[in-house]
Design a protein around this motif. Structure first.
Motif, PDB file in Angstrom:
ATOM      1  N   TRP A  12     -15.933  13.195  53.437  1.00 56.04           N
ATOM      2  CA  TRP A  12     -17.050  14.077  53.762  1.00 56.04           C
ATOM      3  C   TRP A  12     -17.378  14.020  55.249  1.00 56.04           C
ATOM      4  O   TRP A  12     -17.645  15.060  55.878  1.00 56.04           O
ATOM      5  N   LEU A  70     -14.923  16.165  57.056  1.00 56.86           N
ATOM      6  CA  LEU A  70     -15.135  17.585  56.804  1.00 56.86           C
ATOM      7  C   LEU A  70     -16.316  18.131  57.597  1.00 56.86           C
ATOM      8  O   LEU A  70     -16.341  19.314  57.947  1.00 56.86           O
ATOM      9  N   MET A  71     -17.286  17.274  57.894  1.00 60.89           N
ATOM     10  CA  MET A  71     -18.477  17.693  58.622  1.00 60.89           C
ATOM     11  C   MET A  71     -18.272  17.743  60.141  1.00 60.89           C
ATOM     12  O   MET A  71     -19.177  18.126  60.881  1.00 60.89           O
ATOM     13  N   LEU A 120     -22.983  24.460  49.532  1.00 57.26           N
ATOM     14  CA  LEU A 120     -22.543  23.186  50.099  1.00 57.26           C
ATOM     15  C   LEU A 120     -23.056  22.023  49.249  1.00 57.26           C
ATOM     16  O   LEU A 120     -22.331  21.055  48.989  1.00 57.26           O
ATOM     17  N   ARG A 180     -15.408  24.874  56.658  1.00 59.83           N
ATOM     18  CA  ARG A 180     -16.617  24.664  55.852  1.00 59.83           C
ATOM     19  C   ARG A 180     -17.251  26.002  55.465  1.00 59.83           C
ATOM     20  O   ARG A 180     -17.688  26.196  54.335  1.00 59.83           O
TER      21      ARG A 180
END
Length: 258
Positions: A168, A171-172, A190, A180
């Motif tokens: 995570w 991905l951020m 989300l 995203r």
């Protein structure tokens, strides 16, 4: 400006860890006749070049985080991912249901999963990342060794929570902004994506006593002998299906002939 550029960088609440976000029933979207499965033409979807590049980069990063273990390795996660995708297809595709069935009937028979491509993707995503940076030893061994990871995650679902946090966090990162935005249209999506991912990954911990008890209680509420047949409990049943698909996929690798 981009409509999704302000998606929040979701994290576990202060003082909490990933396991605290596990829920009895995941909230899935209700039936919508205008966006049901029969309205979607997958062949018409084409990913932007930038999104494709970011997806390739992200998967490459995930793959680079696997250690050279005999069991908890990239080969295993690849197999689990393929199994999860196949099982989700079997559960959700309209071909498994009569051609004469109405969209709402298919929706209810699949507990809403047929109309939730985000959840379907989240399960496969969870299957890919669930063993990231696994050290090759059990959670119980980390606890016995008083390992720092065991302390970080309070001795519960240690490797599973660690994998979610790693995946995570990556991905951020800013370099995956377009990816995203392609996965999630807004903050609610989300949150839904994160919820499915967390509950799927932590379903692979078969030894956590609290989670095992929750699974048994959830099953009785959804499918037990005393359940009122008139109550559909679609969210609860869909949550069970998602976790069983993940558990089955996680187990299939261990029984392959090779």
């Amino acid at each position: 400006g981009k409509k999704n550029q302000y998606l929040p960088m979701l994290r576990s609440p202060e003082g909490k860890t990933v396991v605290d976000e596990v829920v009895e029933a995941i909230e899935f979207p209700p039936f919508d006749a205008f966006s049901s499965q029969d309205k979607l033409d997958v062949s018409s979807i084409s990913l932007d070049v930038t999104v494709r590049a970011q997806l390739h980069e992200y998967v490459s990063h995930v793959c680079s985080q696997f250690r050279d273990n005999a069991f908890h390795c990239l080969d295993r996660s690849s197999q689990v991912s393929m199994s999860a995708r196949k099982l989700m297809q079997r559960v959700t595709t309209s071909q498994q249901h009569g051609a004469s069935e109405k969209p709402k009937e298919v929706f209810e028979e699949t507990f809403g999963l047929s109309d939730d491509p985000l959840a379907q993707f989240a399960v496969v995503f969870a299957a890919l990342i669930h063993d990231m940076d696994h050290g090759g030893v059990s959670n119980s061994q980390l606890i016995r060794e008083d390992n720092e990871l065991a302390k970080t995650y309070n001795g519960r679902c240690i490797w599973e929570q660690h994998a979610v946090d790693l995946a995570w966090s990556q991905l951020m990162q800013p370099e995956f902004e377009e990816l995203r935005e392609c996965i999630c249209a807004d903050e609610s999506e989300l949150k839904h994506f994160r919820q499915v991912v967390i509950n799927s990954v932590l379903a692979t911990d078969f030894m956590d006593e609290q989670l095992v008890a929750l699974r048994k209680e959830r099953w009785e509420k959804a499918f037990g002998d005393k359940v009122d047949a008139k109550k559909k409990n679609l969210n609860l049943k869909a949550s069970i299906v998602v976790k069983l698909v993940m558990q089955a996929s996680d187990s299939f690798h261990a029984i392959q002939h090779w």
